[in-house]
Structure formats: structure tokens, C-alpha cells
Design a protein around this motif. Structure first.
Motif, PDB file in Angstrom:
ATOM      1  N   ARG A  51       0.852  -1.182   0.000  1.00 57.83           N
ATOM      2  CA  ARG A  51       0.000   0.000   0.000  1.00 57.83           C
ATOM      3  C   ARG A  51       0.890   1.234   0.000  1.00 57.83           C
ATOM      4  N   ALA A  52       0.543   2.182  -0.851  1.00 61.99           N
ATOM      5  CA  ALA A  52       1.339   3.393  -0.994  1.00 61.99           C
ATOM      6  C   ALA A  52       0.474   4.625  -0.744  1.00 61.99           C
ATOM      7  N   VAL A  53       1.153   5.711  -0.457  1.00 64.52           N
ATOM      8  CA  VAL A  53       0.506   7.013  -0.367  1.00 64.52           C
ATOM      9  C   VAL A  53       1.360   7.979  -1.180  1.00 64.52           C
ATOM     10  N   GLY A  54       0.706   8.869  -1.898  1.00 64.52           N
ATOM     11  CA  GLY A  54       1.430   9.833  -2.703  1.00 64.52           C
ATOM     12  C   GLY A  54       1.542  11.167  -1.992  1.00 64.52           C
ATOM     13  N   TYR A  55       2.608  11.885  -2.309  1.00 58.63           N
ATOM     14  CA  TYR A  55       2.818  13.213  -1.734  1.00 58.63           C
ATOM     15  C   TYR A  55       3.281  14.153  -2.840  1.00 58.63           C
ATOM     16  N   ALA A  56       2.526  15.224  -3.037  1.00 60.71           N
ATOM     17  CA  ALA A  56       2.866  16.226  -4.047  1.00 60.71           C
ATOM     18  C   ALA A  56       2.988  17.576  -3.358  1.00 60.71           C
ATOM     19  N   ARG A  57       3.921  18.399  -3.839  1.00 57.85           N
ATOM     20  CA  ARG A  57       4.138  19.707  -3.227  1.00 57.85           C
ATOM     21  C   ARG A  57       4.614  20.711  -4.265  1.00 57.85           C
ATOM     22  N   VAL A  58       4.127  21.917  -4.128  1.00 55.44           N
ATOM     23  CA  VAL A  58       4.679  23.044  -4.879  1.00 55.44           C
ATOM     24  C   VAL A  58       4.982  24.144  -3.869  1.00 55.44           C
ATOM     25  N   SER A  59       6.041  24.885  -4.132  1.00 55.14           N
ATOM     26  CA  SER A  59       6.457  25.893  -3.163  1.00 55.14           C
ATOM     27  C   SER A  59       5.888  27.277  -3.451  1.00 55.14           C
ATOM     28  N   LYS A  60       5.529  27.521  -4.681  1.00 60.20           N
ATOM     29  CA  LYS A  60       5.036  28.856  -5.032  1.00 60.20           C
ATOM     30  C   LYS A  60       3.521  28.849  -5.137  1.00 60.20           C
ATOM     31  N   VAL A 114       0.222  17.347 -12.451  1.00 63.48           N
ATOM     32  CA  VAL A 114       1.230  16.536 -13.145  1.00 63.48           C
ATOM     33  C   VAL A 114       1.882  15.565 -12.163  1.00 63.48           C
ATOM     34  N   GLN A 115       2.215  16.050 -10.968  1.00 59.78           N
ATOM     35  CA  GLN A 115       2.818  15.183  -9.957  1.00 59.78           C
ATOM     36  C   GLN A 115       1.864  14.058  -9.563  1.00 59.78           C
ATOM     37  N   GLU A 116       0.601  14.404  -9.331  1.00 62.87           N
ATOM     38  CA  GLU A 116      -0.372  13.390  -8.929  1.00 62.87           C
ATOM     39  C   GLU A 116      -0.568  12.342 -10.021  1.00 62.87           C
ATOM     40  N   ASP A 117      -0.634  12.772 -11.255  1.00 64.30           N
ATOM     41  CA  ASP A 117      -0.785  11.840 -12.368  1.00 64.30           C
ATOM     42  C   ASP A 117       0.412  10.886 -12.435  1.00 64.30           C
ATOM     43  N   ALA A 118       1.612  11.423 -12.252  1.00 64.14           N
ATOM     44  CA  ALA A 118       2.821  10.586 -12.277  1.00 64.14           C
ATOM     45  C   ALA A 118       2.814   9.587 -11.122  1.00 64.14           C
ATOM     46  N   ILE A 119       2.379  10.021  -9.952  1.00 68.12           N
ATOM     47  CA  ILE A 119       2.301   9.131  -8.786  1.00 68.12           C
ATOM     48  C   ILE A 119       1.323   7.993  -9.064  1.00 68.12           C
ATOM     49  N   ARG A 120       0.156   8.331  -9.598  1.00 72.15           N
ATOM     50  CA  ARG A 120      -0.866   7.308  -9.889  1.00 72.15           C
ATOM     51  C   ARG A 120      -0.345   6.275 -10.892  1.00 72.15           C
ATOM     52  N   HIS A 121       0.313   6.739 -11.955  1.00 72.36           N
ATOM     53  CA  HIS A 121       0.857   5.833 -12.962  1.00 72.36           C
ATOM     54  C   HIS A 121       1.987   4.970 -12.387  1.00 72.36           C
ATOM     55  N   PHE A 122       2.843   5.564 -11.587  1.00 68.49           N
ATOM     56  CA  PHE A 122       3.967   4.855 -10.977  1.00 68.49           C
ATOM     57  C   PHE A 122       3.461   3.700 -10.121  1.00 68.49           C
ATOM     58  N   CYS A 123       2.466   3.962  -9.288  1.00 64.01           N
ATOM     59  CA  CYS A 123       1.913   2.926  -8.410  1.00 64.01           C
ATOM     60  C   CYS A 123       1.175   1.855  -9.215  1.00 64.01           C
ATOM     61  N   ALA A 124       0.388   2.282 -10.180  1.00 70.98           N
ATOM     62  CA  ALA A 124      -0.369   1.330 -11.003  1.00 70.98           C
ATOM     63  C   ALA A 124       0.568   0.383 -11.754  1.00 70.98           C
ATOM     64  N   ALA A 125       1.674   0.908 -12.264  1.00 72.63           N
ATOM     65  CA  ALA A 125       2.624   0.094 -13.021  1.00 72.63           C
ATOM     66  C   ALA A 125       3.257  -0.990 -12.156  1.00 72.63           C
ATOM     67  N   ARG A 126       3.284  -0.766 -10.851  1.00 77.37           N
ATOM     68  CA  ARG A 126       3.886  -1.729  -9.932  1.00 77.37           C
ATOM     69  C   ARG A 126       2.861  -2.588  -9.202  1.00 77.37           C
ATOM     70  N   GLY A 127       1.596  -2.315  -9.464  1.00 76.48           N
ATOM     71  CA  GLY A 127       0.538  -3.081  -8.835  1.00 76.48           C
ATOM     72  C   GLY A 127       0.284  -2.718  -7.383  1.00 76.48           C
ATOM     73  N   TRP A 128       0.764  -1.552  -6.958  1.00 78.15           N
ATOM     74  CA  TRP A 128       0.573  -1.112  -5.584  1.00 78.15           C
ATOM     75  C   TRP A 128      -0.803  -0.474  -5.429  1.00 78.15           C
ATOM     76  N   THR A 129      -1.390  -0.622  -4.266  1.00 74.35           N
ATOM     77  CA  THR A 129      -2.645   0.048  -3.948  1.00 74.35           C
ATOM     78  C   THR A 129      -2.320   1.457  -3.476  1.00 74.35           C
ATOM     79  N   LEU A 130      -2.833   2.446  -4.178  1.00 75.28           N
ATOM     80  CA  LEU A 130      -2.605   3.838  -3.800  1.00 75.28           C
ATOM     81  C   LEU A 130      -3.735   4.270  -2.872  1.00 75.28           C
ATOM     82  N   GLU A 131      -3.413   4.496  -1.626  1.00 79.42           N
ATOM     83  CA  GLU A 131      -4.404   4.863  -0.612  1.00 79.42           C
ATOM     84  C   GLU A 131      -4.868   6.307  -0.743  1.00 79.42           C
ATOM     85  N   GLY A 132      -4.087   7.133  -1.400  1.00 80.06           N
ATOM     86  CA  GLY A 132      -4.455   8.532  -1.585  1.00 80.06           C
ATOM     87  C   GLY A 132      -3.240   9.360  -1.945  1.00 80.06           C
TER      88      GLY A 132
END
Length: 87
Positions: A13-22, A34-52
Motif C-alpha cells: 500500500r502506498a501514499v502519494g505526496y505532491a508539493r509546490v512551493s510557489k 502533473v505530480q499526482e498523475d505521475a504518482i498514480r501511474h507509478f503505483c499502477a505500473a507496480r501493482g501497488w494500492t494507492l491509498e491517496g
């Protein structure tokens, strides 16, 4: 890798974290999206459950992660072992 190890890795089980400073980046939304989309694809490609995916908008990376609103939540989820991976 053994089949047993592969099954265990895919059950993580994974959780994603995205941040912008400005604030401008956060208001435009493009960078966080863009960060969230990349996180979702990264987890899906590995078969991980993305909790949020938790997002800190307009928060400096110079601030300790546990002191950031969403960063603190992510660290707590990992500390109590609700998730095994932070992406």
C-alpha cells in the motif's frame, strides 16, 4: 525474484505526496496535477494500492516534512504502518 516475493511486493500500500512551493504554481494547479498523475501511474505500473495523494500547496521544501500540513499526515500514515511506501 520468487513468486512469493512478487506477490508481497504487489500487495504493498502506498501514499502519494505532491508539493509546490510557489502559490502561483498551486493556484495554476498544473504542477500538482502533473505530480499526482505521475504518482498514480507509478503505483499502477507496480501493482501497488494507492491509498491517496496528499498535496501541500505553496509550502517551502525548506520546511521539515513533518511540519507541513499534508507532509505530516503522510509521515503519520507511514509511522503507524497504514502504508508501506511514500511516493
Amino acid at each position: 525474484m520468487s513468486r512469493e516475493a512478487a506477490v508481497q511486493i504487489s500487495e504493498l500500500r502506498a501514499v502519494g505526496y505532491a508539493r509546490v512551493s510557489k502559490r502561483e504554481q498551486a493556484e495554476g494547479g498544473y504542477s500538482l496535477d502533473v505530480q499526482e498523475d505521475a504518482i498514480r501511474h507509478f503505483c499502477a505500473a507496480r501493482g501497488w494500492t494507492l491509498e491517496g495523494v496528499y498535496r501541500d500547496e505553496g509550502v517551502s521544501g525548506g520546511q521539515a516534512i513533518h511540519a507541513r500540513p499534508a507532509g505530516g499526515t503522510v509521515m503519520e500514515l507511514a509511522a503507524i504502518r497504514k502504508v508501506q511506501i511514500v511516493v
